[in-house]
Design an enzyme around this catalytic site. Structure first.
Site, PDB file in Angstrom:
ATOM      1  N   TYR A 200       0.874  -1.175   0.000  1.00 13.07           N
ATOM      2  CA  TYR A 200       0.000   0.000   0.000  1.00 13.07           C
ATOM      3  C   TYR A 200       0.909   1.223   0.000  1.00 13.07           C
ATOM      4  O   TYR A 200       1.678   1.409   0.945  1.00 13.07           O
ATOM      5  CB  TYR A 200      -0.864   0.046   1.269  1.00 13.07           C
ATOM      6  N   PRO A 292     -12.359   0.432  -0.458  1.00  9.57           N
ATOM      7  CA  PRO A 292     -11.627  -0.845  -0.445  1.00  9.57           C
ATOM      8  C   PRO A 292     -10.276  -0.825   0.273  1.00  9.57           C
ATOM      9  O   PRO A 292      -9.651  -1.872   0.427  1.00  9.57           O
ATOM     10  CB  PRO A 292     -11.437  -1.156  -1.942  1.00  9.57           C
ATOM     11  N   LYS A 296     -12.187  -4.642   3.490  1.00  6.58           N
ATOM     12  CA  LYS A 296     -13.185  -5.083   4.461  1.00  6.58           C
ATOM     13  C   LYS A 296     -14.562  -5.448   3.902  1.00  6.58           C
ATOM     14  O   LYS A 296     -15.340  -6.118   4.582  1.00  6.58           O
ATOM     15  CB  LYS A 296     -13.378  -3.982   5.529  1.00  6.58           C
ATOM     16  N   TYR A 384      -6.802  -5.029  10.492  1.00  4.45           N
ATOM     17  CA  TYR A 384      -6.619  -5.554   9.136  1.00  4.45           C
ATOM     18  C   TYR A 384      -6.935  -7.048   9.079  1.00  4.45           C
ATOM     19  O   TYR A 384      -7.583  -7.511   8.136  1.00  4.45           O
ATOM     20  CB  TYR A 384      -5.181  -5.278   8.663  1.00  4.45           C
TER      21      TYR A 384
END
Ligand code: RFL
Ligand code: PHB
Length: 389
Positions: A200, A292, A296, A384
Protein backbone atom coordinates in the site's frame (compact mmCIF):
# COMPACT_ATOMS: atom_id res chain seq x y z
CA UNK A 1 -43.51 -21.91 -4.64
CA UNK A 2 -42.81 -21.92 -0.91
CA UNK A 3 -39.48 -21.82 0.94
CA UNK A 4 -38.27 -20.99 4.43
CA UNK A 5 -35.75 -18.28 3.50
CA UNK A 6 -35.93 -16.32 0.21
CA UNK A 7 -32.51 -14.84 -0.57
CA UNK A 8 -32.32 -11.89 -2.96
CA UNK A 9 -28.85 -11.72 -4.55
CA UNK A 10 -26.36 -14.37 -5.57
CA UNK A 11 -23.16 -12.53 -4.64
CA UNK A 12 -20.87 -13.76 -1.87
CA UNK A 13 -23.34 -12.95 0.95
CA UNK A 14 -26.35 -14.65 -0.67
CA UNK A 15 -24.37 -17.72 -1.68
CA UNK A 16 -22.64 -18.11 1.69
CA UNK A 17 -25.87 -17.70 3.64
CA UNK A 18 -27.66 -20.10 1.29
CA UNK A 19 -25.00 -22.77 1.73
CA UNK A 20 -24.91 -22.55 5.55
CA UNK A 21 -28.72 -22.82 5.59
CA UNK A 22 -28.72 -25.76 3.16
CA UNK A 23 -26.10 -27.56 5.27
CA UNK A 24 -28.32 -27.06 8.34
CA UNK A 25 -31.35 -28.46 6.48
CA UNK A 26 -33.09 -25.07 6.18
CA UNK A 27 -34.84 -24.63 2.84
CA UNK A 28 -33.85 -21.57 0.78
CA UNK A 29 -34.10 -20.14 -2.73
CA UNK A 30 -31.70 -17.57 -4.21
CA UNK A 31 -32.83 -15.06 -6.85
CA UNK A 32 -30.52 -12.85 -8.90
CA UNK A 33 -31.38 -10.33 -11.57
CA UNK A 34 -28.39 -11.31 -13.70
CA UNK A 35 -26.84 -14.60 -14.87
CA UNK A 36 -24.01 -16.71 -13.50
CA UNK A 37 -21.41 -15.60 -16.06
CA UNK A 38 -22.12 -11.93 -15.40
CA UNK A 39 -21.65 -12.46 -11.65
CA UNK A 40 -18.40 -14.35 -12.25
CA UNK A 41 -17.16 -11.55 -14.51
CA UNK A 42 -17.02 -9.05 -11.63
CA UNK A 43 -13.48 -8.57 -10.34
CA UNK A 44 -13.57 -7.34 -6.78
CA UNK A 45 -12.13 -8.33 -3.42
CA UNK A 46 -8.91 -10.20 -2.88
CA UNK A 47 -8.17 -10.41 0.85
CA UNK A 48 -10.03 -12.72 3.25
CA UNK A 49 -9.94 -12.56 7.04
CA UNK A 50 -9.60 -15.79 9.04
CA UNK A 51 -13.28 -15.51 10.01
CA UNK A 52 -14.30 -15.48 6.34
CA UNK A 53 -12.02 -18.45 5.64
CA UNK A 54 -13.67 -20.29 8.57
CA UNK A 55 -17.15 -19.63 7.20
CA UNK A 56 -16.18 -20.95 3.77
CA UNK A 57 -14.90 -24.05 5.52
CA UNK A 58 -18.18 -24.37 7.41
CA UNK A 59 -20.00 -24.04 4.09
CA UNK A 60 -17.85 -26.85 2.62
CA UNK A 61 -16.54 -24.56 -0.13
CA UNK A 62 -12.92 -24.23 1.02
CA UNK A 63 -10.98 -26.98 -0.83
CA UNK A 64 -9.72 -24.90 -3.76
CA UNK A 65 -9.13 -21.85 -1.58
CA UNK A 66 -6.87 -23.90 0.69
CA UNK A 67 -5.07 -25.41 -2.31
CA UNK A 68 -4.64 -22.24 -4.38
CA UNK A 69 -5.07 -19.27 -2.01
CA UNK A 70 -2.00 -17.46 -0.71
CA UNK A 71 -1.64 -17.16 3.05
CA UNK A 72 0.00 -13.82 3.92
CA UNK A 73 1.75 -13.00 7.22
CA UNK A 74 2.13 -9.29 6.53
CA UNK A 75 1.91 -6.38 4.10
CA UNK A 76 3.92 -3.24 3.34
CA UNK A 77 3.24 0.42 3.83
CA UNK A 78 5.36 2.33 1.32
CA UNK A 79 5.96 6.08 1.74
CA UNK A 80 8.75 8.60 1.48
CA UNK A 81 10.73 6.21 -0.75
CA UNK A 82 10.72 3.56 2.00
CA UNK A 83 8.97 0.29 2.61
CA UNK A 84 7.74 -0.54 6.10
CA UNK A 85 6.45 -4.06 6.73
CA UNK A 86 3.47 -4.63 9.03
CA UNK A 87 4.06 -8.11 10.42
CA UNK A 88 0.47 -9.24 10.88
CA UNK A 89 1.35 -12.62 12.29
CA UNK A 90 3.91 -11.35 14.83
CA UNK A 91 1.54 -8.57 15.93
CA UNK A 92 -1.72 -10.57 16.10
CA UNK A 93 -0.99 -14.30 15.69
CA UNK A 94 -3.27 -14.18 12.62
CA UNK A 95 -2.85 -14.23 8.87
CA UNK A 96 -4.97 -13.21 5.89
CA UNK A 97 -5.79 -15.29 2.81
CA UNK A 98 -5.32 -13.78 -0.65
CA UNK A 99 -8.00 -15.40 -2.82
CA UNK A 100 -10.15 -13.62 -5.37
CA UNK A 101 -13.85 -12.94 -4.85
CA UNK A 102 -14.47 -14.37 -8.33
CA UNK A 103 -12.97 -17.72 -7.29
CA UNK A 104 -14.77 -17.74 -3.94
CA UNK A 105 -18.06 -17.06 -5.75
CA UNK A 106 -17.38 -19.84 -8.25
CA UNK A 107 -16.61 -22.29 -5.39
CA UNK A 108 -19.86 -21.39 -3.60
CA UNK A 109 -21.86 -21.73 -6.83
CA UNK A 110 -20.37 -25.18 -7.47
CA UNK A 111 -21.10 -26.27 -3.91
CA UNK A 112 -24.68 -25.06 -4.25
CA UNK A 113 -25.13 -27.05 -7.45
CA UNK A 114 -23.68 -30.18 -5.82
CA UNK A 115 -26.06 -29.90 -2.85
CA UNK A 116 -29.07 -29.25 -5.14
CA UNK A 117 -29.63 -25.68 -3.93
CA UNK A 118 -32.11 -23.69 -6.04
CA UNK A 119 -30.87 -20.47 -7.68
CA UNK A 120 -33.04 -18.52 -10.10
CA UNK A 121 -30.83 -16.40 -12.35
CA UNK A 122 -32.04 -13.63 -14.69
CA UNK A 123 -35.04 -12.97 -12.44
CA UNK A 124 -36.49 -9.58 -13.40
CA UNK A 125 -38.31 -7.11 -11.14
CA UNK A 126 -37.63 -9.04 -7.95
CA UNK A 127 -39.64 -7.48 -5.12
CA UNK A 128 -39.98 -8.28 -1.41
CA UNK A 129 -43.54 -7.89 -0.01
CA UNK A 130 -45.31 -7.77 3.36
CA UNK A 131 -42.14 -8.13 5.43
CA UNK A 132 -43.80 -6.00 8.10
CA UNK A 133 -46.62 -8.55 8.36
CA UNK A 134 -47.10 -12.25 9.03
CA UNK A 135 -46.91 -13.63 5.49
CA UNK A 136 -43.92 -12.24 3.58
CA UNK A 137 -43.39 -13.16 -0.06
CA UNK A 138 -41.20 -12.29 -3.01
CA UNK A 139 -42.36 -11.75 -6.59
CA UNK A 140 -40.32 -11.79 -9.79
CA UNK A 141 -40.63 -12.23 -13.52
CA UNK A 142 -38.82 -14.75 -15.65
CA UNK A 143 -39.21 -15.52 -19.35
CA UNK A 144 -42.25 -13.27 -19.48
CA UNK A 145 -44.08 -15.04 -16.61
CA UNK A 146 -44.80 -13.68 -13.10
CA UNK A 147 -43.89 -15.80 -10.08
CA UNK A 148 -44.42 -15.67 -6.32
CA UNK A 149 -42.37 -17.29 -3.55
CA UNK A 150 -43.98 -17.46 -0.09
CA UNK A 151 -41.48 -17.62 2.75
CA UNK A 152 -40.84 -17.09 6.47
CA UNK A 153 -37.91 -14.68 6.03
CA UNK A 154 -36.32 -12.59 3.28
CA UNK A 155 -32.54 -12.02 3.21
CA UNK A 156 -31.64 -8.88 1.22
CA UNK A 157 -28.19 -9.85 -0.10
CA UNK A 158 -28.55 -7.75 -3.24
CA UNK A 159 -25.72 -5.25 -2.88
CA UNK A 160 -25.70 -1.47 -2.76
CA UNK A 161 -27.94 -1.00 -5.83
CA UNK A 162 -30.39 -3.75 -4.87
CA UNK A 163 -34.13 -3.59 -4.27
CA UNK A 164 -34.22 -4.78 -0.64
CA UNK A 165 -33.03 -1.61 1.09
CA UNK A 166 -35.03 0.53 -1.34
CA UNK A 167 -38.23 -1.37 -0.37
CA UNK A 168 -38.03 -0.14 3.22
CA UNK A 169 -40.15 2.97 3.94
CA UNK A 170 -37.84 5.98 4.21
CA UNK A 171 -39.03 6.90 7.68
CA UNK A 172 -37.94 3.50 9.04
CA UNK A 173 -34.31 3.67 7.91
CA UNK A 174 -31.40 5.98 8.73
CA UNK A 175 -28.44 6.27 6.35
CA UNK A 176 -24.95 7.68 6.87
CA UNK A 177 -22.66 8.44 3.96
CA UNK A 178 -19.29 9.84 2.95
CA UNK A 179 -18.19 10.13 -0.67
CA UNK A 180 -14.46 10.44 -1.30
CA UNK A 181 -13.22 12.86 -3.97
CA UNK A 182 -11.36 10.23 -6.05
CA UNK A 183 -11.60 6.68 -7.36
CA UNK A 184 -9.38 3.63 -7.89
CA UNK A 185 -8.28 2.69 -11.38
CA UNK A 186 -7.51 -1.04 -11.29
CA UNK A 187 -6.04 -3.56 -13.70
CA UNK A 188 -5.63 -7.32 -13.70
CA UNK A 189 -2.73 -8.84 -15.64
CA UNK A 190 -0.90 -12.14 -15.88
CA UNK A 191 2.43 -10.83 -14.64
CA UNK A 192 4.26 -11.81 -11.46
CA UNK A 193 3.59 -9.43 -8.53
CA UNK A 194 6.17 -6.81 -7.46
CA UNK A 195 6.39 -8.43 -4.04
CA UNK A 196 5.16 -11.64 -2.41
CA UNK A 197 2.99 -9.50 -0.08
CA UNK A 198 0.63 -6.54 -0.71
CA UNK A 199 2.13 -3.05 -0.95
CA UNK A 200 0.00 0.00 0.00
CA UNK A 201 1.78 3.16 -1.18
CA UNK A 202 1.28 6.77 -0.12
CA UNK A 203 2.94 9.03 -2.71
CA UNK A 204 2.71 12.74 -3.62
CA UNK A 205 1.20 11.64 -6.99
CA UNK A 206 -1.49 9.63 -5.17
CA UNK A 207 -2.16 6.24 -3.59
CA UNK A 208 -1.16 2.95 -5.23
CA UNK A 209 -1.81 -0.66 -4.27
CA UNK A 210 0.02 -3.73 -5.51
CA UNK A 211 -2.10 -6.80 -4.88
CA UNK A 212 -2.38 -10.17 -6.57
CA UNK A 213 -4.60 -13.13 -7.34
CA UNK A 214 -1.80 -15.71 -7.57
CA UNK A 215 1.99 -15.83 -7.91
CA UNK A 216 1.54 -15.14 -11.63
CA UNK A 217 -1.48 -12.79 -11.66
CA UNK A 218 -1.28 -9.21 -10.35
CA UNK A 219 -4.01 -6.79 -9.33
CA UNK A 220 -2.80 -3.18 -9.33
CA UNK A 221 -4.66 -0.02 -8.39
CA UNK A 222 -3.87 3.70 -8.55
CA UNK A 223 -5.84 6.60 -7.06
CA UNK A 224 -7.35 8.72 -9.87
CA UNK A 225 -9.72 11.69 -10.22
CA UNK A 226 -13.39 10.70 -10.45
CA UNK A 227 -13.79 12.13 -13.95
CA UNK A 228 -10.92 10.07 -15.37
CA UNK A 229 -11.80 8.10 -18.53
CA UNK A 230 -10.71 4.50 -18.84
CA UNK A 231 -10.02 4.94 -22.59
CA UNK A 232 -7.31 7.46 -21.70
CA UNK A 233 -5.38 4.84 -19.75
CA UNK A 234 -3.32 2.58 -21.97
CA UNK A 235 -1.52 -0.22 -20.12
CA UNK A 236 1.78 1.60 -20.67
CA UNK A 237 0.44 4.78 -19.11
CA UNK A 238 -0.95 2.83 -16.15
CA UNK A 239 2.31 0.97 -15.44
CA UNK A 240 4.35 4.16 -15.80
CA UNK A 241 2.14 5.95 -13.27
CA UNK A 242 2.19 2.98 -10.89
CA UNK A 243 5.99 2.75 -11.11
CA UNK A 244 6.37 6.43 -10.22
CA UNK A 245 4.32 5.93 -7.04
CA UNK A 246 6.38 2.99 -5.73
CA UNK A 247 9.67 3.02 -3.84
CA UNK A 248 12.68 1.89 -5.94
CA UNK A 249 12.73 -1.60 -4.49
CA UNK A 250 9.25 -2.31 -5.89
CA UNK A 251 9.45 -0.06 -8.98
CA UNK A 252 12.46 -2.05 -10.17
CA UNK A 253 10.59 -5.33 -9.66
CA UNK A 254 7.53 -4.22 -11.66
CA UNK A 255 6.88 -6.60 -14.55
CA UNK A 256 4.53 -5.26 -17.20
CA UNK A 257 2.21 -7.15 -19.54
CA UNK A 258 -1.20 -6.74 -21.20
CA UNK A 259 -4.09 -6.19 -18.79
CA UNK A 260 -7.30 -8.17 -19.31
CA UNK A 261 -9.46 -6.11 -16.97
CA UNK A 262 -9.41 -2.38 -16.34
CA UNK A 263 -12.01 -0.42 -14.42
CA UNK A 264 -12.55 2.62 -12.19
CA UNK A 265 -14.31 2.22 -8.84
CA UNK A 266 -15.60 5.20 -6.83
CA UNK A 267 -14.92 5.19 -3.08
CA UNK A 268 -17.65 5.65 -0.49
CA UNK A 269 -18.56 4.86 3.11
CA UNK A 270 -22.24 4.10 3.65
CA UNK A 271 -24.27 2.51 6.45
CA UNK A 272 -28.03 1.89 6.70
CA UNK A 273 -29.58 1.33 10.12
CA UNK A 274 -31.18 -0.87 11.32
CA UNK A 275 -30.42 -4.02 9.33
CA UNK A 276 -33.73 -5.74 10.13
CA UNK A 277 -37.28 -4.72 9.16
CA UNK A 278 -39.74 -7.36 10.36
CA UNK A 279 -38.90 -10.48 8.40
CA UNK A 280 -36.54 -8.67 5.98
CA UNK A 281 -32.84 -8.70 6.86
CA UNK A 282 -30.22 -6.61 5.04
CA UNK A 283 -26.88 -8.35 4.58
CA UNK A 284 -23.51 -7.21 3.16
CA UNK A 285 -23.28 -4.37 0.63
CA UNK A 286 -27.09 -3.99 0.73
CA UNK A 287 -26.60 -2.41 4.17
CA UNK A 288 -23.11 -0.94 4.05
CA UNK A 289 -20.25 0.05 1.76
CA UNK A 290 -16.66 0.75 2.72
CA UNK A 291 -13.82 2.12 0.60
CA UNK A 292 -11.63 -0.85 -0.45
CA UNK A 293 -8.49 0.47 1.29
CA UNK A 294 -8.92 -1.76 4.35
CA UNK A 295 -10.06 -4.83 2.32
CA UNK A 296 -13.19 -5.08 4.46
CA UNK A 297 -16.29 -5.16 2.20
CA UNK A 298 -16.50 -8.87 1.52
CA UNK A 299 -15.33 -9.70 5.02
CA UNK A 300 -18.13 -7.60 6.52
CA UNK A 301 -20.62 -9.38 4.28
CA UNK A 302 -19.31 -12.65 5.73
CA UNK A 303 -19.65 -11.51 9.36
CA UNK A 304 -23.25 -10.37 8.68
CA UNK A 305 -23.94 -13.83 7.27
CA UNK A 306 -22.47 -15.41 10.39
CA UNK A 307 -24.81 -13.43 12.69
CA UNK A 308 -27.87 -14.01 10.50
CA UNK A 309 -27.18 -17.71 10.07
CA UNK A 310 -26.90 -18.12 13.86
CA UNK A 311 -30.26 -16.38 14.23
CA UNK A 312 -32.02 -18.46 11.58
CA UNK A 313 -30.47 -21.73 12.79
CA UNK A 314 -31.57 -21.04 16.39
CA UNK A 315 -35.04 -20.09 15.14
CA UNK A 316 -35.56 -23.31 13.16
CA UNK A 317 -33.53 -25.84 15.12
CA UNK A 318 -33.78 -24.59 18.74
CA UNK A 319 -37.05 -22.61 18.55
CA UNK A 320 -35.23 -19.59 19.98
CA UNK A 321 -35.56 -16.10 18.52
CA UNK A 322 -33.02 -14.28 20.66
CA UNK A 323 -30.11 -14.43 18.15
CA UNK A 324 -32.44 -13.29 15.38
CA UNK A 325 -33.60 -10.37 17.53
CA UNK A 326 -29.96 -9.44 18.19
CA UNK A 327 -28.93 -9.59 14.47
CA UNK A 328 -29.04 -5.91 13.59
CA UNK A 329 -27.33 -4.74 16.79
CA UNK A 330 -24.56 -7.35 16.65
CA UNK A 331 -23.89 -6.82 12.95
CA UNK A 332 -23.87 -3.01 13.18
CA UNK A 333 -21.37 -2.98 16.04
CA UNK A 334 -18.85 -4.77 13.87
CA UNK A 335 -19.86 -2.81 10.75
CA UNK A 336 -19.13 0.56 12.35
CA UNK A 337 -15.70 -0.60 13.54
CA UNK A 338 -14.83 -1.66 9.99
CA UNK A 339 -16.27 1.56 8.58
CA UNK A 340 -14.02 3.47 10.96
CA UNK A 341 -10.96 1.40 10.03
CA UNK A 342 -11.58 1.65 6.26
CA UNK A 343 -12.08 5.40 6.56
CA UNK A 344 -8.86 5.83 8.59
CA UNK A 345 -6.78 3.72 6.14
CA UNK A 346 -8.26 5.78 3.29
CA UNK A 347 -7.42 9.07 5.03
CA UNK A 348 -3.90 7.84 5.81
CA UNK A 349 -2.93 6.58 2.36
CA UNK A 350 -4.54 8.90 -0.22
CA UNK A 351 -3.81 12.40 -1.47
CA UNK A 352 -6.81 14.60 -0.80
CA UNK A 353 -7.21 17.45 -3.29
CA UNK A 354 -8.46 19.71 -0.49
CA UNK A 355 -6.35 18.24 2.32
CA UNK A 356 -3.73 20.99 2.18
CA UNK A 357 -0.43 21.02 4.03
CA UNK A 358 -2.09 20.36 7.38
CA UNK A 359 -3.62 17.09 6.14
CA UNK A 360 -0.26 16.17 4.67
CA UNK A 361 1.56 16.75 7.97
CA UNK A 362 -1.02 14.65 9.86
CA UNK A 363 -0.47 11.75 7.43
CA UNK A 364 3.30 11.99 7.86
CA UNK A 365 2.95 12.01 11.66
CA UNK A 366 0.67 8.96 11.61
CA UNK A 367 2.93 7.01 9.27
CA UNK A 368 5.89 7.87 11.51
CA UNK A 369 3.87 6.76 14.55
CA UNK A 370 2.98 3.45 12.87
CA UNK A 371 6.64 2.79 12.04
CA UNK A 372 7.94 3.55 15.52
CA UNK A 373 5.23 2.33 17.88
CA UNK A 374 4.46 -1.37 18.23
CA UNK A 375 1.15 -0.44 19.85
CA UNK A 376 0.14 1.63 16.79
CA UNK A 377 1.22 -1.12 14.38
CA UNK A 378 -0.62 -3.73 16.47
CA UNK A 379 -3.84 -1.71 16.33
CA UNK A 380 -3.58 -1.43 12.53
CA UNK A 381 -2.79 -5.15 12.26
CA UNK A 382 -5.63 -6.18 14.59
CA UNK A 383 -8.14 -4.35 12.42
CA UNK A 384 -6.62 -5.55 9.14
CA UNK A 385 -6.75 -9.26 10.06
CA UNK A 386 -10.34 -8.73 11.25
CA UNK A 387 -11.93 -8.04 14.62
CA UNK A 388 -13.54 -11.02 16.38
CA UNK A 389 -17.19 -11.88 15.65
P1 RFL B 1 -22.67 -8.08 -4.27
O1 RFL B 1 -21.37 -8.79 -4.54
O2 RFL B 1 -22.87 -6.75 -4.86
O3 RFL B 1 -23.83 -9.07 -4.77
C1 RFL B 1 -25.17 -8.64 -4.84
C2 RFL B 1 -25.92 -9.52 -5.84
O4 RFL B 1 -27.29 -9.09 -5.86
C3 RFL B 1 -27.73 -9.00 -7.20
N1 RFL B 1 -28.80 -8.02 -7.28
C4 RFL B 1 -30.10 -8.33 -7.44
N2 RFL B 1 -30.74 -9.51 -7.52
C5 RFL B 1 -32.07 -9.49 -7.68
N3 RFL B 1 -32.82 -8.34 -7.76
C6 RFL B 1 -32.21 -7.13 -7.65
N4 RFL B 1 -32.92 -6.02 -7.72
C7 RFL B 1 -30.80 -7.09 -7.49
N5 RFL B 1 -29.90 -6.10 -7.35
C8 RFL B 1 -28.70 -6.67 -7.24
C9 RFL B 1 -26.50 -8.61 -8.00
O5 RFL B 1 -26.62 -9.01 -9.36
C10 RFL B 1 -25.40 -9.38 -7.25
O6 RFL B 1 -25.16 -10.65 -7.83
O7 RFL B 1 -22.95 -7.95 -2.70
P2 RFL B 1 -22.53 -8.89 -1.48
O8 RFL B 1 -22.88 -10.33 -1.78
O9 RFL B 1 -23.05 -8.25 -0.26
O10 RFL B 1 -20.92 -8.89 -1.46
C11 RFL B 1 -20.20 -7.73 -1.13
C12 RFL B 1 -18.84 -7.70 -1.84
O11 RFL B 1 -19.05 -7.96 -3.21
C13 RFL B 1 -18.11 -6.37 -1.65
O12 RFL B 1 -18.23 -5.91 -0.33
C14 RFL B 1 -16.59 -6.47 -1.97
O13 RFL B 1 -16.38 -6.79 -3.31
C15 RFL B 1 -15.86 -5.17 -1.62
N6 RFL B 1 -14.43 -5.19 -1.96
C16 RFL B 1 -13.52 -5.81 -1.12
N7 RFL B 1 -13.93 -6.47 -0.02
C17 RFL B 1 -13.03 -7.14 0.78
O14 RFL B 1 -13.44 -7.73 1.81
N8 RFL B 1 -11.69 -7.21 0.46
C18 RFL B 1 -11.19 -6.59 -0.65
O15 RFL B 1 -10.01 -6.73 -0.92
C19 RFL B 1 -12.11 -5.83 -1.48
N9 RFL B 1 -11.68 -5.20 -2.58
C20 RFL B 1 -13.98 -4.55 -3.12
C21 RFL B 1 -12.57 -4.56 -3.41
C22 RFL B 1 -14.86 -3.93 -4.00
C23 RFL B 1 -14.38 -3.31 -5.15
N10 RFL B 1 -15.35 -2.71 -6.03
C24 RFL B 1 -15.30 -2.77 -7.43
C25 RFL B 1 -16.58 -2.20 -5.50
C26 RFL B 1 -12.08 -3.95 -4.52
C27 RFL B 1 -12.98 -3.29 -5.39
C28 RFL B 1 -12.36 -2.59 -6.58
C1 PHB C 1 -7.55 -6.64 -4.24
O1 PHB C 1 -6.69 -7.54 -4.36
O2 PHB C 1 -8.41 -6.44 -5.09
C2 PHB C 1 -7.49 -5.78 -3.04
C3 PHB C 1 -6.61 -6.06 -2.02
C4 PHB C 1 -6.56 -5.25 -0.90
C5 PHB C 1 -7.38 -4.15 -0.81
C6 PHB C 1 -8.30 -3.87 -1.82
C7 PHB C 1 -8.36 -4.68 -2.94
O3 PHB C 1 -7.30 -3.35 0.28
Amino acid sequence: MRTQVAIIGSGPSGLLLGQLLTNAGIDNVILDRVGKDYILGRVRAGVLEEGTVGLLQEAGADARMHAEGLSHDGFSLAFDGRDHRIDLFALTGKRVMVYGQTELTRDLMERREKTNGVTIYDARNVEPHDFGGELPFVTYEKDGLSHRIDCDFIAGCDGYHGISRKSVPEKSIATYERIYPFGWLGILADVSPVSHELVYANHPRGFALCSMRSTSRSRYYIQCPLDEKIEDWSDDRFYEELRRRLPDVHAEALVTGPSFEKSIAPLRSFVAEPMRFGSLFLVGDAAHIVPPTGAKGLNLAASDVHYLFEGLRDHYLDHSNSALAAYSGRALKRVWKSVRFSWSMTMLMHRFPEGGEFGQKIQEAELDYLTHSTAAAASLAENYVGLPY
